[in-house]
Design an enzyme around this catalytic site. Structure first.
Site, mmCIF file in Angstrom:
data_model
loop_
_atom_site.group_PDB
_atom_site.id
_atom_site.type_symbol
_atom_site.label_atom_id
_atom_site.label_comp_id
_atom_site.label_asym_id
_atom_site.label_seq_id
_atom_site.Cartn_x
_atom_site.Cartn_y
_atom_site.Cartn_z
ATOM 1 N N VAL A 108 0.870 -1.115 0.124
ATOM 2 C CA VAL A 108 0.037 0.090 0.059
ATOM 3 C C VAL A 108 0.849 1.313 0.144
ATOM 4 O O VAL A 108 0.333 2.373 0.085
ATOM 5 C CB VAL A 108 -0.981 0.221 1.179
ATOM 6 C CG1 VAL A 108 -1.836 -1.160 1.124
ATOM 7 C CG2 VAL A 108 -0.214 0.122 2.558
ATOM 8 N N HIS A 124 -4.545 -4.362 -1.949
ATOM 9 C CA HIS A 124 -5.088 -4.285 -0.614
ATOM 10 C C HIS A 124 -5.109 -2.494 -0.369
ATOM 11 O O HIS A 124 -4.903 -2.000 0.841
ATOM 12 C CB HIS A 124 -3.701 -4.591 0.510
ATOM 13 C CG HIS A 124 -3.761 -6.230 0.329
ATOM 14 N ND1 HIS A 124 -2.606 -6.930 0.852
ATOM 15 C CD2 HIS A 124 -4.751 -7.176 -0.112
ATOM 16 C CE1 HIS A 124 -2.941 -7.959 0.611
ATOM 17 N NE2 HIS A 124 -4.168 -8.291 0.193
ATOM 18 N N SER A 194 5.299 -13.296 1.864
ATOM 19 C CA SER A 194 5.341 -14.460 2.849
ATOM 20 C C SER A 194 4.142 -15.583 2.237
ATOM 21 O O SER A 194 3.980 -16.581 2.572
ATOM 22 C CB SER A 194 5.013 -14.434 4.217
ATOM 23 O OG SER A 194 3.856 -13.676 4.365
#
Ligand code: BV8
Ligand code: ZN
Length: 247
Positions: A108, A124, A194
């Protein structure tokens, strides 16, 4: 892995990327790590002193908007001091020279755009956007630090960060475009994530299931590693310029 083995893998990845007519790239917080923006789950990560449930949820914001805004204002200040790194710049160059390329990010921070990327699918949201809970107006507010926390709209309503929290739907158009890119990609490059957060974490699997070559760039093993065809263990700032160079 010896340097030679890594060089062989890098050359294999470079060849796949160069030959592909349709490539998609998914980035996560790791692509901004070398810019000095803390990741979420790594050592010294943002979640260290907080838990996602405490901050990145609508419930947390309803419970304590000032606390949530203190976290976002602190991150905004860190990001404002950061500059795009060679990984962001390599991706911006790749976009300008390579047809059929889609950049998808979970980040973001806006560093892809600051590096020159023009088409960024932000799954996001955007930490520089704010949205009013009363009138629904969305605007950009790049002041650091914000003068008052929590900030309010001119209509008097409470403003929230323009990001997607846990339990919230992703922006439909960005998610659909990302899904389509994953379904059509011949090569899917995953950088600095991840691969734990859904539905972004599904995209490399969608690509793999339709036959794309999945390449992972990450210094660590992740939830995606076992599904990647080529795993490049290293930092994005060092590896991406080598993967995407046009010399
Ligand atoms: C939704 C807010 C549907 C913005 C974020 C149980 C199982 C499965 C899923 C769920 C579940 N329970 C709930 C869910 C769904 C949930 C989810 O996935 N939870 C997870 C935690 C299990 N997902 C959602 O809620 C999503 N919405 O599903 O809605 C729905 C359906 C019906 C009705 C309503 C809704 C919303 C997800 C978005 C959440 N918002 N943040 C912000 O503040 O930033 S997520 C947060 O994690 C960030 O946005 C970040 O982008 C994202 C992913 O993190 P990473 O980018 O991967 O960063 P991380 O630190 O984890 O990893 C960094 C990596 O970089 C590491 O691997 C490290 O090794 C590497 N690295 C470090 N240095 C470098 C490097 N790599 C390269 N170079 C380097 N130099
Ligand atoms: Zn308002």
């Amino acid at each position: 892995m010896t340097d030679t083995e890594q060089d062989i893998l890098i050359n294999a990845a470079r060849t796949s990327l160069a030959q592909a007519e349709r490539t998609a790239i998914l980035t996560g917080a790791g692509v901004s790590a070398e810019s000095g923006v803390p990741t979420f789950r790594g050592a010294g990560g943002l979640w260290r002193q907080y838990r996602p449930e405490d901050l990145a949820t609508p419930e947390a914001f309803a419970r304590d908007p000032k606390l949530v805004w203190e976290w976002y204002d602190w991150r905004r200040q860190r990001i404002a001091q950061a500059a795009p790194n060679p990984a962001h710049r390599a991706l911006a160059q790749w976009e300008s020279r390579k047809m059929g390329f889609t950049l998808i990010t979970q980040n973001v921070d806006g560093l892809h755009e600051r590096a020159g990327s023009l088409r960024v699918l932000k799954l996001h949201g955007d930490i520089w956007e704010v949205r009013c809970l009363r009138c629904g107006t969305t605007s950009r507010d790049e002041r650091v630090p914000l003068p008052v926390l929590p900030p309010h709209c001119t209509c008097g309503g409470l403003l929230r960060p323009g990001v997607v929290w846990f339990g919230e739907m992703l922006p439909e158009d960005a998610l659909q475009a990302a899904w389509r890119a994953a379904e059509r990609a011949q090569v899917f490059l995953v950088v600095g994530t991840s691969a734990l957060v859904y539905p972004a974490s599904e995209l490399p699997r969608v690509a793999r299931n339709q036959g794309a070559c999945v390449i992972e760039v990450n210094p660590a093993i992740t939830a995606l590693s076992s599904a990647a065809h080529i795993r490049l263990r290293g930092q994005a700032g060092a590896l991406l310029p080598r993967l995407l160079d046009f010399s």
